[in-house]
Design an enzyme around this catalytic site. Structure first.
Site, mmCIF file in Angstrom:
data_model
loop_
_atom_site.group_PDB
_atom_site.id
_atom_site.type_symbol
_atom_site.label_atom_id
_atom_site.label_comp_id
_atom_site.label_asym_id
_atom_site.label_seq_id
_atom_site.Cartn_x
_atom_site.Cartn_y
_atom_site.Cartn_z
ATOM 1 N N SER A 26 0.784 -1.182 -0.038
ATOM 2 C CA SER A 26 -0.197 0.044 0.070
ATOM 3 C C SER A 26 0.853 1.422 -0.065
ATOM 4 O O SER A 26 1.713 1.562 0.861
ATOM 5 C CB SER A 26 -0.850 -0.022 1.286
ATOM 6 O OG SER A 26 -1.809 -0.940 1.341
ATOM 7 N N HIS A 41 -4.469 -9.266 -0.633
ATOM 8 C CA HIS A 41 -3.960 -9.307 0.827
ATOM 9 C C HIS A 41 -4.928 -10.686 1.264
ATOM 10 O O HIS A 41 -6.370 -10.771 0.427
ATOM 11 C CB HIS A 41 -4.551 -8.252 1.591
ATOM 12 C CG HIS A 41 -4.028 -7.082 1.469
ATOM 13 N ND1 HIS A 41 -4.202 -6.165 0.048
ATOM 14 C CD2 HIS A 41 -2.998 -6.413 1.892
ATOM 15 C CE1 HIS A 41 -3.264 -5.312 0.211
ATOM 16 N NE2 HIS A 41 -2.511 -5.181 1.350
ATOM 17 N N MET A 79 -1.230 -5.473 7.640
ATOM 18 C CA MET A 79 -2.011 -6.654 7.126
ATOM 19 C C MET A 79 -1.457 -7.344 6.222
ATOM 20 O O MET A 79 -2.273 -7.836 5.193
ATOM 21 C CB MET A 79 -3.488 -5.899 6.797
ATOM 22 C CG MET A 79 -4.053 -4.969 7.721
ATOM 23 S SD MET A 79 -5.339 -4.321 7.228
ATOM 24 C CE MET A 79 -5.876 -3.055 8.485
ATOM 25 N N SER A 80 -0.393 -7.601 5.841
ATOM 26 C CA SER A 80 0.423 -8.049 4.786
ATOM 27 C C SER A 80 1.617 -8.769 5.180
ATOM 28 O O SER A 80 2.175 -8.815 6.184
ATOM 29 C CB SER A 80 0.660 -7.262 3.652
ATOM 30 O OG SER A 80 1.435 -6.256 3.877
ATOM 31 N N ASN A 125 1.264 5.766 9.758
ATOM 32 C CA ASN A 125 0.693 6.434 10.988
ATOM 33 C C ASN A 125 1.150 5.674 12.084
ATOM 34 O O ASN A 125 1.769 4.431 12.200
ATOM 35 C CB ASN A 125 -0.980 5.858 10.692
ATOM 36 C CG ASN A 125 -1.134 4.335 10.618
ATOM 37 O OD1 ASN A 125 -1.155 3.742 9.342
ATOM 38 N ND2 ASN A 125 -1.435 3.641 11.646
ATOM 39 N N TYR A 158 -7.131 -10.461 3.491
ATOM 40 C CA TYR A 158 -8.589 -9.822 3.671
ATOM 41 C C TYR A 158 -9.452 -9.685 2.560
ATOM 42 O O TYR A 158 -10.780 -9.377 2.662
ATOM 43 C CB TYR A 158 -8.641 -8.617 4.816
ATOM 44 C CG TYR A 158 -7.741 -7.598 3.869
ATOM 45 C CD1 TYR A 158 -8.483 -6.762 2.914
ATOM 46 C CD2 TYR A 158 -6.665 -7.004 4.471
ATOM 47 C CE1 TYR A 158 -7.980 -5.867 2.490
ATOM 48 C CE2 TYR A 158 -6.005 -6.156 3.753
ATOM 49 C CZ TYR A 158 -6.553 -5.543 2.667
ATOM 50 O OH TYR A 158 -6.147 -4.344 1.886
ATOM 51 N N GLU A 159 -8.804 -9.682 1.443
ATOM 52 C CA GLU A 159 -9.713 -9.539 0.436
ATOM 53 C C GLU A 159 -10.709 -10.811 0.062
ATOM 54 O O GLU A 159 -11.562 -10.828 -0.955
ATOM 55 C CB GLU A 159 -8.994 -9.217 -0.911
ATOM 56 C CG GLU A 159 -8.146 -7.908 -0.764
ATOM 57 C CD GLU A 159 -7.297 -7.628 -1.933
ATOM 58 O OE1 GLU A 159 -7.847 -7.318 -3.042
ATOM 59 O OE2 GLU A 159 -5.844 -7.741 -1.589
ATOM 60 N N HIS A 163 -3.024 0.400 -4.596
ATOM 61 C CA HIS A 163 -2.277 -0.457 -5.323
ATOM 62 C C HIS A 163 -2.564 -0.397 -6.995
ATOM 63 O O HIS A 163 -3.569 -0.529 -7.254
ATOM 64 C CB HIS A 163 -2.666 -1.914 -4.823
ATOM 65 C CG HIS A 163 -2.405 -2.133 -3.521
ATOM 66 N ND1 HIS A 163 -1.451 -3.188 -3.140
ATOM 67 C CD2 HIS A 163 -2.822 -1.768 -2.178
ATOM 68 C CE1 HIS A 163 -1.267 -3.224 -1.804
ATOM 69 N NE2 HIS A 163 -2.323 -2.131 -1.155
ATOM 70 N N HIS A 190 -7.716 4.713 5.445
ATOM 71 C CA HIS A 190 -6.724 4.108 4.344
ATOM 72 C C HIS A 190 -6.404 5.180 3.579
ATOM 73 O O HIS A 190 -5.122 5.165 2.858
ATOM 74 C CB HIS A 190 -7.299 3.188 3.502
ATOM 75 C CG HIS A 190 -6.622 2.513 2.474
ATOM 76 N ND1 HIS A 190 -5.496 1.784 2.888
ATOM 77 C CD2 HIS A 190 -6.678 2.717 1.221
ATOM 78 C CE1 HIS A 190 -4.810 1.318 1.511
ATOM 79 N NE2 HIS A 190 -5.525 2.016 0.629
ATOM 80 N N ALA A 195 2.843 -0.760 4.004
ATOM 81 C CA ALA A 195 2.841 0.206 4.942
ATOM 82 C C ALA A 195 2.447 -0.325 6.370
ATOM 83 O O ALA A 195 1.621 -1.336 6.581
ATOM 84 C CB ALA A 195 1.634 1.102 4.578
HETATM 85 N N1 HPA Z 1 -2.468 -1.300 11.377
HETATM 86 C C1 HPA Z 1 -2.590 -2.313 10.353
HETATM 87 N N2 HPA Z 1 -2.208 -1.909 8.988
HETATM 88 C C2 HPA Z 1 -1.620 -1.024 8.654
HETATM 89 C C3 HPA Z 1 -1.762 0.419 9.471
HETATM 90 C C4 HPA Z 1 -2.145 -0.032 10.832
HETATM 91 O O1 HPA Z 1 -2.030 0.960 11.944
HETATM 92 N N3 HPA Z 1 -1.255 1.351 8.723
HETATM 93 C C5 HPA Z 1 -0.954 0.832 7.707
HETATM 94 N N4 HPA Z 1 -1.327 -0.485 7.711
#
Ligand code: HPA
Length: 272
Positions: free
Chosen positions: A30, A83, A211-212, A235, A85-86, A61, A247, A113
């Site tokens: 991401s 991912h 998440m990856s 973040n 989760y998709e 993406h 996101h 990310a």
């Molecule tokens: N948590 C999970 N996945 C993420 C985050 C997060 O804070 N930031 C970017 N991807």
């Protein structure tokens, strides 16, 4: 999963993709779109056209495979990932790594990310992944053993190759980029973590959460590939700052970090 699940995906690629093993495979997560500097494109394809991969459903993406040359190096880049989760299954998640394996590629750089958990991290920092925590308790190797993917019980004591992590470390030092060596915790998503979960992951030793990456890293390591991992801290993780998470913030952080991403990946490829 079995080998046959990937035959249709492999059949899509022209011979030129299998003629010379790429020096490195890169998987962009991401916000990492357009982080590559290419001298000459050898072949490119949209994910939507590649059987078994399919269009990315996540903004940020690009959804494109590009085989390109940079300097004397051949690079196979997956710009965007699928991912867990998709919901498209493990095949879509690990197909990029399986294609790299079939192309003879032995080194892979996985990017993502992530939310910063370690209090020393600030948005815009990078984390050189030295180890991970798989919070899922399952992984793409569950199922019948496929000898081509390594031993039944693959060793995970050094998933992220020390030499590659040191190469990334030398790169960030040379380029003056803020980066921490750290542990990445993998949460399936798509819901972000709760503050209590983030406190628990910190206690477990995690520096960042995302998440990856971990499914691909486990798969690549089992297959005998050398793995490098790099997170952009987009973040601070849930509860570390009072802000809510979105996101769009992740994508914006990727945009802001683009020059650093380009410099860092270029340096890594050049010095491999
Ligand atoms: N948590 C999970 N996945 C993420 C985050 C997060 O804070 N930031 C970017 N991807």
């Amino acid at each position: 999963m079995n080998l046959g699940a990937f035959d249709k995906t492999a059949a899509y690629f022209p011979d030129v993709c299998f003629a010379t093993p790429p020096d490195v495979g890169i998987l962009l997560g991401s916000g990492w779109g357009a982080a590559l500097e290419m001298d000459e494109v050898v072949f490119r394809a949209s994910y939507a056209d590649i059987p078994g991969i399919g269009a990315s459903t996540v903004p940020g993406h690009a959804g494109e495979f590009v085989l390109y040359r940079r300097g004397g190096k051949l690079v196979a880049a997956w710009c965007g990932r699928r991912h867990c989760y998709e919901g498209a299954g493990w095949e879509a998640v690990v197909a990029p790594v399986e294609m790299l394996r079939r192309m003879g590629c032995q080194t892979v750089l996985l990017t993502n990310a992530a939310g910063g958990i370690n209090p020393l991290l600030e948005p815009g920092d990078f984390v050189i992944i030295r180890d991970h925590i798989n919070l899922l308790r399952t992984n793409p190797l569950v199922g019948a053993h496929v000898p081509e993917w390594g031993p039944r019980f693959p060793d995970m004591s050094e998933v992220y190759a020390r030499r590659l992590a040191e190469l990334l470390r030398a790169g960030v030092n040379r380029l003056g980029i803020r980066a921490m060596d750290g542990v990445y915790a993998f949460n399936m998503g798509p819901a972000y973590e709760t503050p209590a979960e983030v406190r628990a992951y910190r206690a477990m030793g995690a520096d960042a959460v995302g998440m990856s990456t971990v499914p691909e890293a486990i798969f690549a390591k089992s297959c005998g590939m050398k793995v490098a991992g790099l997170s952009l801290v987009s973040n601070l993780a849930s509860g570390i700052s009072p802000a809510t998470l979105s996101h769009s913030e992740v994508v914006a952080a990727g945009e802001a970090a683009k020059p650093k991403m380009r410099a860092l990946i270029g340096d890594f490829v050049d010095r491999l």
